[in-house]
Scaffold this motif. Sequence first.
Motif, mmCIF file in Angstrom:
data_model
loop_
_atom_site.group_PDB
_atom_site.id
_atom_site.type_symbol
_atom_site.label_atom_id
_atom_site.label_comp_id
_atom_site.label_asym_id
_atom_site.label_seq_id
_atom_site.Cartn_x
_atom_site.Cartn_y
_atom_site.Cartn_z
ATOM 1 N N THR A 47 -2.982 5.064 0.019
ATOM 2 C CA THR A 47 -3.490 3.692 -0.053
ATOM 3 C C THR A 47 -2.743 2.777 0.917
ATOM 4 O O THR A 47 -1.515 2.828 0.998
ATOM 5 C CB THR A 47 -3.329 3.157 -1.498
ATOM 6 O OG1 THR A 47 -4.124 3.956 -2.364
ATOM 7 C CG2 THR A 47 -3.766 1.698 -1.612
ATOM 8 N N HIS A 80 -7.131 -3.048 -0.901
ATOM 9 C CA HIS A 80 -6.389 -1.796 -0.863
ATOM 10 C C HIS A 80 -7.378 -0.645 -0.763
ATOM 11 O O HIS A 80 -8.260 -0.521 -1.606
ATOM 12 C CB HIS A 80 -5.514 -1.646 -2.113
ATOM 13 C CG HIS A 80 -4.433 -2.665 -2.174
ATOM 14 N ND1 HIS A 80 -4.480 -3.760 -3.005
ATOM 15 C CD2 HIS A 80 -3.283 -2.772 -1.473
ATOM 16 C CE1 HIS A 80 -3.403 -4.485 -2.818
ATOM 17 N NE2 HIS A 80 -2.654 -3.921 -1.895
ATOM 18 N N VAL A 81 -7.223 0.191 0.253
ATOM 19 C CA VAL A 81 -8.150 1.310 0.430
ATOM 20 C C VAL A 81 -7.361 2.592 0.691
ATOM 21 O O VAL A 81 -6.230 2.553 1.150
ATOM 22 C CB VAL A 81 -9.121 1.076 1.618
ATOM 23 C CG1 VAL A 81 -10.008 -0.117 1.360
ATOM 24 C CG2 VAL A 81 -8.365 0.911 2.925
ATOM 25 N N THR A 82 -7.996 3.721 0.370
ATOM 26 C CA THR A 82 -7.342 4.998 0.680
ATOM 27 C C THR A 82 -7.628 5.317 2.138
ATOM 28 O O THR A 82 -8.781 5.437 2.541
ATOM 29 C CB THR A 82 -7.902 6.125 -0.215
ATOM 30 O OG1 THR A 82 -9.301 5.950 -0.328
ATOM 31 C CG2 THR A 82 -7.270 6.105 -1.564
ATOM 32 N N TYR A 118 -16.978 3.455 0.484
ATOM 33 C CA TYR A 118 -16.788 2.688 1.714
ATOM 34 C C TYR A 118 -18.078 2.750 2.524
ATOM 35 O O TYR A 118 -18.375 1.857 3.292
ATOM 36 C CB TYR A 118 -15.592 3.223 2.502
ATOM 37 C CG TYR A 118 -14.294 3.185 1.719
ATOM 38 C CD1 TYR A 118 -13.985 2.075 0.918
ATOM 39 C CD2 TYR A 118 -13.382 4.225 1.749
ATOM 40 C CE1 TYR A 118 -12.814 2.025 0.186
ATOM 41 C CE2 TYR A 118 -12.207 4.179 1.020
ATOM 42 C CZ TYR A 118 -11.922 3.077 0.233
ATOM 43 O OH TYR A 118 -10.777 3.031 -0.489
ATOM 44 N N ASN A 156 -6.069 -1.898 -9.007
ATOM 45 C CA ASN A 156 -6.093 -1.950 -7.541
ATOM 46 C C ASN A 156 -6.277 -0.606 -6.873
ATOM 47 O O ASN A 156 -6.775 -0.536 -5.754
ATOM 48 C CB ASN A 156 -4.786 -2.560 -7.019
ATOM 49 C CG ASN A 156 -4.800 -4.057 -7.142
ATOM 50 O OD1 ASN A 156 -5.836 -4.685 -6.961
ATOM 51 N ND2 ASN A 156 -3.671 -4.635 -7.481
ATOM 52 N N ALA A 157 -5.842 0.458 -7.508
ATOM 53 C CA ALA A 157 -5.781 1.734 -6.797
ATOM 54 C C ALA A 157 -6.802 2.760 -7.257
ATOM 55 O O ALA A 157 -6.923 3.809 -6.645
ATOM 56 C CB ALA A 157 -4.376 2.322 -6.920
#
Lengths: 258, 617
Positions: free
Chosen positions: A49, A63-65, B326, B518-519
């Motif tokens: 992340t 927040h992105v992977t 995404y 958030n994760a």
Amino acid sequence: MVTLTINGKLVRAREGEMLLDAIRREGIEIPATCQHEAVEPYGACRLCTVEITKADWGGWKNHVTSCLYPVQEGLIVSTHSEDVIRIRKTILDLFLARCPNAELIQNMAAEYGITRTSYEEVPDGNDCILCGLCTRVCDKMGFQAISTVGRGHGKEVAPPLGEAPPDCVGCLACAQICPTNYIKFTDDGTTRTIWGREFELVKCETTGQPTITKEFAAYLVKHRNIPEDYFTRCDSAHREELAKTMGRITHWGRQEEA
Amino acid sequence: MCITSSRQLKQVRKEFLDGDARFEKKVMICCGTGCLANGAQEIVDEFDSILRKKRIKGFTIEAVRSTGCHGFCEQGPLVIIEPRGTFYTKVKVKDVADIIEKSIRSDEVIDKHLYTDPATKQKIERYPDVAFFSHQQRIALRNLGKIAPHNIKDYIANGGYQSLAKVLTTMTPDDVITEVSKSGLRGRGGGGFSAGRKWRSCADVESDTHYVICNGDEGDPGAFMDRSIMEGDPHSVLEGLAIAAYAVGAKEGFVYVRDEYPLAVVHMQKAIEDCRKEGLLGENIFETNFCFDVHIARGAGAFVCGESSALMKSVAGEVGEPRAKYVRSVVKGLHDQPTVLNNVETFANIPIIFEKGADWYAGIGTKKSTGTKVFSLVGKVRNTGLIEVPMGITLRQIIFDIGGGIIDDRPFKAVQTGGPSGGCLPESKLDLPVDFDSLTENGSMMGSGGMIVMDDRTCMVDVAKYFTDFLVKESCGKCVPCREGLYQLHKLLVKISEGRGEESDIDRMEQLSEVIVNASLCGLGQSGPNPLLSTLKYFRDEYTAHIRDKRCPAGVCRELITYNITDECTGCMACISACAYHAITGQKKKVHVIDQEKCTKCGACVAACRFNTIDVR
């Protein structure tokens, strides 16, 4: 090509490339357990992340992977911000509660200053971190012999119905890709055992060395158009034959020159 | 026969209505799952067997209709006699002969079957006068309880498939999307994303194949609105799906139904087959170039398969795990093709938008959340069931006007909305107008529309523990924050509810929740800590009581409470026989005593005591 900023530095990357690849090319280390070049990105461990924003996002951050996020023009990436570190530390802390003995996790956690989990240890914890590399590589090989079973906290990797998997050919791809060496197998040169199933090994007619399992050989002959007798010689026997052939070709060359 | 025009639809409608005109009266028997479980099918059979023997002028068995859910499941089985709308509740098989004799052969109303208003204690004859129905506005549920779901002609007679005919013969796909956008319709599955915008983004993606999917994987505990619509009005869902398919250019659609809904599967399948027979699905529908077919995909009951990307994987036959979005599903969805996915209720709203116009629809509800919303009102409320109300109605109106208030007039404590990913709202929020944004702003969410009402005997730590446990089990287990994080959150909640909590645990839970939000990979994890966070926000003192005073104020957490019999005990011995563990001893007319060693705190004695003399604290 797109231009983006990683930790304050302007970086160029290929369109369609994932953020993690661009970050690593810059020599920045980010932990990731479920990412491997052999298979498609998966986004399960969330350790990679990072924080992203853009100049026109009005201060909004996300927040992105990075293993799954395609690079974008004008992206501003921060790989070790305070929030990101907190996320990574918490994940490693949670990992340690489940897999306290997995060396990979211990090492990663140690780098972030964690030696013991602050959470309650999972009673039936083991070294499987459920990264899904084994099942994905098995799918990619074309066997789909093992899969994740169940859901929630009790999810595990297993063959169908927990029995010896009928579609397994004993290729060992799963065991070799496993980052925590959780998948066990035995190989005594004659038989190989994995997932509770025994496989007989093909032996080299020249050296007597084992090559691959009979099932794997049969699969490759049928689906990959490889000659039937190819696996009855081991690598060194193939090399030896190649060397002889090459030797003859070189010899002819010299004769013609003369 | 194939229906190829709007004129033919009108012809079918006329024939059906002419057929109905033979009957002086019609009987609508609710055959939703709730009423079926209470014996509605036996009531239908009894009507059949009596009417076989008896001839009544202007009435035959054809005038007895098994309809979908009326919504007032609490009072089932329900029997309504039209055209008066006489409303009989809790009907039994033995009552049928009497009903036929008195209310059908003559015009007598049988008082004992009528609904009694809990506030006024008055008997009410007609169902539109019952408070539970009179405050509702039924749009998505417009046909439920009015038509026989397995009869396509009944649906057509009520104006069905006219919207599809209009769309296909007079509108371009672009017009259709503009109209849906104008209506302001937002997805009813939980996210509340604009349906028009979703359709537009999907239609804009160039591809040979587009898909439309109807999400019927309703998994929230206590929610059953999608189930009821699929069971009671499957054609409106199919019509909505076909309109969406035309708008985005799809030739194939799927209805994803969970296999725990057997009746929904049967009715949906029947509806699809009937449509194929009538030419409303298949090649060149209404003699246009539009070809469309629908298949049913049955889910195996994983909660996470209600998440769009997990659902698409499940339809494709893979493990139902969400993927990172995404790249959105409207670009790369089922089989990597552009896909529109909306839920059952959203599609059920579509036909009527084209029948009455987008402006009409946009005029209902609030500015940003137009139209109505179906809620399943359950818990400690007098009238439980399925309700549909305009957006912007207050929680108080729902719980007290429609729901009739709290059972036994106990104090209201909280209402849980949005299922396991939602949150609990306290009494101070009762006047909150309900729409997508207001609920989210206040720490809860609309979700698919579950609404669980709680009274003062509900422990909020226990509620948070229950929902977190649900999510620990129903998480797909793919990503670490959700799988391991929620597990640890649940462990901390168990610790607090057992009286082992420490002051620092609340901070720890809040910090962990932040990371999970958030994760996590998908919406399930991102909203997973909501039950905890919303109860912490509004009922923090209850957590403190558990941790600091080792006390459960609501008297729920077993490790923290004891049962004692007060001196007011009359010595009636009712509790002694109720206790399965023989923990209560005492003699007649003398105060009884509970042996704390044997007591398992099951609460059976409290339920048995008529004098309220058992003290739980």
